[in-house]
Design a protein around this motif. Structure first.
Motif, short mmCIF file in Angstrom:
data_model
loop_
_atom_site.label_atom_id
_atom_site.label_comp_id
_atom_site.label_asym_id
_atom_site.label_seq_id
_atom_site.Cartn_x
_atom_site.Cartn_y
_atom_site.Cartn_z
N ILE A 1 0.96 -1.24 -0.13
CA ILE A 1 -0.10 0.14 0.05
C ILE A 1 0.87 1.14 0.04
N SER A 2 0.49 2.20 -0.79
CA SER A 2 1.30 3.47 -0.89
C SER A 2 0.19 4.64 -0.69
N LEU A 3 0.95 5.95 -0.38
CA LEU A 3 0.01 6.99 -0.26
C LEU A 3 0.83 8.13 -0.62
N GLY A 4 0.32 9.21 -1.36
CA GLY A 4 1.03 10.37 -2.23
C GLY A 4 0.36 11.72 -1.60
N SER A 5 1.37 12.98 -1.66
CA SER A 5 0.64 14.23 -1.57
C SER A 5 0.60 14.94 -2.63
N HIS A 6 0.32 16.07 -2.44
CA HIS A 6 -0.05 17.09 -3.67
C HIS A 6 1.32 17.45 -4.19
N GLN A 7 2.45 17.47 -3.44
CA GLN A 7 3.61 17.83 -3.94
C GLN A 7 4.25 16.91 -4.81
N GLY A 8 3.76 15.80 -5.08
CA GLY A 8 4.23 14.76 -6.19
C GLY A 8 5.09 13.86 -5.12
N VAL A 9 5.18 13.81 -3.95
CA VAL A 9 6.03 13.17 -3.01
C VAL A 9 5.19 11.65 -2.53
N LEU A 10 6.07 10.55 -2.60
CA LEU A 10 5.48 9.57 -2.00
C LEU A 10 5.54 9.62 -0.36
N GLU A 11 4.72 9.71 0.46
CA GLU A 11 4.62 9.96 1.90
C GLU A 11 4.71 8.76 2.74
N ASP A 12 4.07 7.82 2.38
CA ASP A 12 4.20 6.34 3.14
C ASP A 12 4.11 5.20 2.02
N LYS A 13 4.72 4.13 2.33
CA LYS A 13 4.60 2.90 1.61
C LYS A 13 4.83 1.78 2.50
#
Length: 441
Positions: free
Chosen positions: A390-402
């Motif tokens: 599972i993964s989660l990203g932000s509006h800054q185009g950054v992968l925040e958690d995986k």
């Protein structure tokens, strides 16, 4: 390749076809040894000043231990032993920080081990970082000769291989251009071409191939395969399990500096991907999960797997639906854009993925705190075992958690076609929906 049991001392004559022998290898670093900010180099004045301060401390406190409380020992490798035979292609796997690059640097004689011994038979060519041994102000032509000399090639050998290197790297148009103007892909192509064409007995390659495009990656893999067929040995670090399974005959799995497994590729990869799984739990705490990607924020809190009746389970029949609930909590400064799920086989082959971007219209946004729910038909999978990332990203185009491979689900066969035909692993990893017609001619 086999893990060493009782290896004779290296000063004794050894009758063996092994080209790499590693015995009780260890590498220790002292953290906090230098507190120089972000500076890469320490000037002579800094060394003299630190020495003077150290003398002053000893004069003022003669009975006080001089070891800094900020210093901490870190073992990047601990008691690693294995051997590799001539002509083998060996994959080295493990998570970030497992000690893979440290091992390659020791084998390449870039770094000295703290403990243990390494015996190498033959010339070693290493490709550990893009453009290692290149001078940015020199042209591609000049760097071929410079890099070749660094790797131990004679000028005559470089001249003999020159055209072949240039053709392989696909940089003929830019041969007389300073490499500082090269893209990272051009840099990598030329560096790999030089290393691969020096005809080493041992070729050591870190996962720099990720820089190139798909066509060049295929060419590099083909070259490494040819190198092994010529009786030379290849050590290859990669996170791509599919590539490894198609290229290497055996694998080494490193975990936190220790050798966890060494053997056949399939068995080693299976053990590696299964590590960190809470196999008995369909409700899993992700707060401090060991399979979280290095450097990620701890946003994911919990994942649960359920059947249509609401009961927690990790086993499904193809005729059923899979329900995933993922709880998360992000810090105030992060604006989340979306999240996704990835399914892979136990051998590391990606089956498919889905994310919230596919299921909504822009602008993409999900709440900072909440629960993600995914529902998918189990009939998309053929019978077998699958791992969830599972993964989660932000509006800054950054992968925040995986969090990788955190849940293992099992799919059992059902009569999904209504004909009595039950699929098996031999039918592949995904079930195909199609229509067929038979017409007599």
């Amino acid at each position: 390749m086999r893990q060493l049991g009782e290896l004779p001392p290296f000063h004794s004559p050894v009758m063996s076809d092994s080209v790499i022998q590693v015995e009780n290898l260890g590498k220790k670093y002292v953290l906090g040894q230098q507190q120089q900010g972000n500076s890469r180099y320490v000037a002579l004045r800094d060394v003299m000043a630190d020495s003077a301060k150290s003398v002053g401390r000893r004069l003022r406190h003669p009975f006080k231990s001089q070891s800094s409380s900020q210093q901490e020992e870190f073992w990047a490798l601990k008691d690693v032993s294995f051997e590799v035979k001539q002509g083998e292609v060996v994959g080295i796997i493990g998570r970030n920080g497992a000690g893979k690059s440290t091992l390659l640097k020791i084998l390449s004689r870039i770094t000295e081990p703290t403990t243990g011994r390494v015996r190498l038979r033959g010339r070693v060519a290493s490709l550990l970082e893009v453009g290692t041994g290149f001078h940015p102000e020199l042209t591609g032509r000049e760097n071929i000769f410079l890099n070749g000399a660094i790797l131990g090639m004679s000028r005559a050998e470089i001249n003999r291989k020159f055209d072949e290197i240039v053709d392989f790297a696909e940089v003929a148009r830019f041969l007389d251009t300073p490499v500082k103007r090269y893209s990272s892909g051009m840099y990598m192509r030329l560096a790999f071409a030089v290393a691969a064409h020096m005809e080493p007995e041992i070729l050591v390659v870190d996962e720099v191939l990720a820089v190139g495009d798909a066509a060049f990656q295929k060419k590099c893999l083909g070259k490494m395969e040819n190198v092994s067929k010529e009786g030379r040995t290849v050590l290859f670090v990669s996170h791509n399990m599919g590539v490894l399974q198609g290229l290497v005959q055996s694998a080494i799995w490193l975990h936190e500096g220790e050798l966890k497994c060494a053997g056949s590729t399939k068995e080693t990869i299976s053990n590696y991907l299964s590590s960190g799984l809470d196999l008995g739990s369909s409700n899993l705490d992700l707060s401090n999960h060991r399979n979280r990607l290095l450097g990620m924020k701890k946003i994911f809190k919990k994942v649960s797997c359920k059947a249509e009746n609401g009961l927690s389970t990790l086993e499904f029949h193809q005729s059923e639906e899979i329900f995933l609930d993922i709880e998360y909590h992000a810090p105030e400064e992060i604006n989340l854009a979306g999240a996704g799920i990835i399914f892979s086989t136990i051998e590391g082959i990606r089956v498919g993925s889905f994310n919230t971007y596919m299921d909504s219209q822009p602008p993409y946004r999900i709440p900072r705190h909440g629960r993600l729910s995914f529902q998918l038909p189990a009939r998309q999978f053929n019978p077998g075992t699958f791992l969830l990332t599972i993964s989660l990203g932000s509006h800054q185009g950054v992968l925040e958690d995986k969090v990788e491979n955190c849940v293992k689900i099992t799919i059992n066969p059902s009569d999904i076609y209504g004909t009595g035909y039950l699929l098996s692993k031999e039918d592949g990893v995904a079930s195909i929906s199609a229509k067929s017609m038979v017409e007599e001619i």
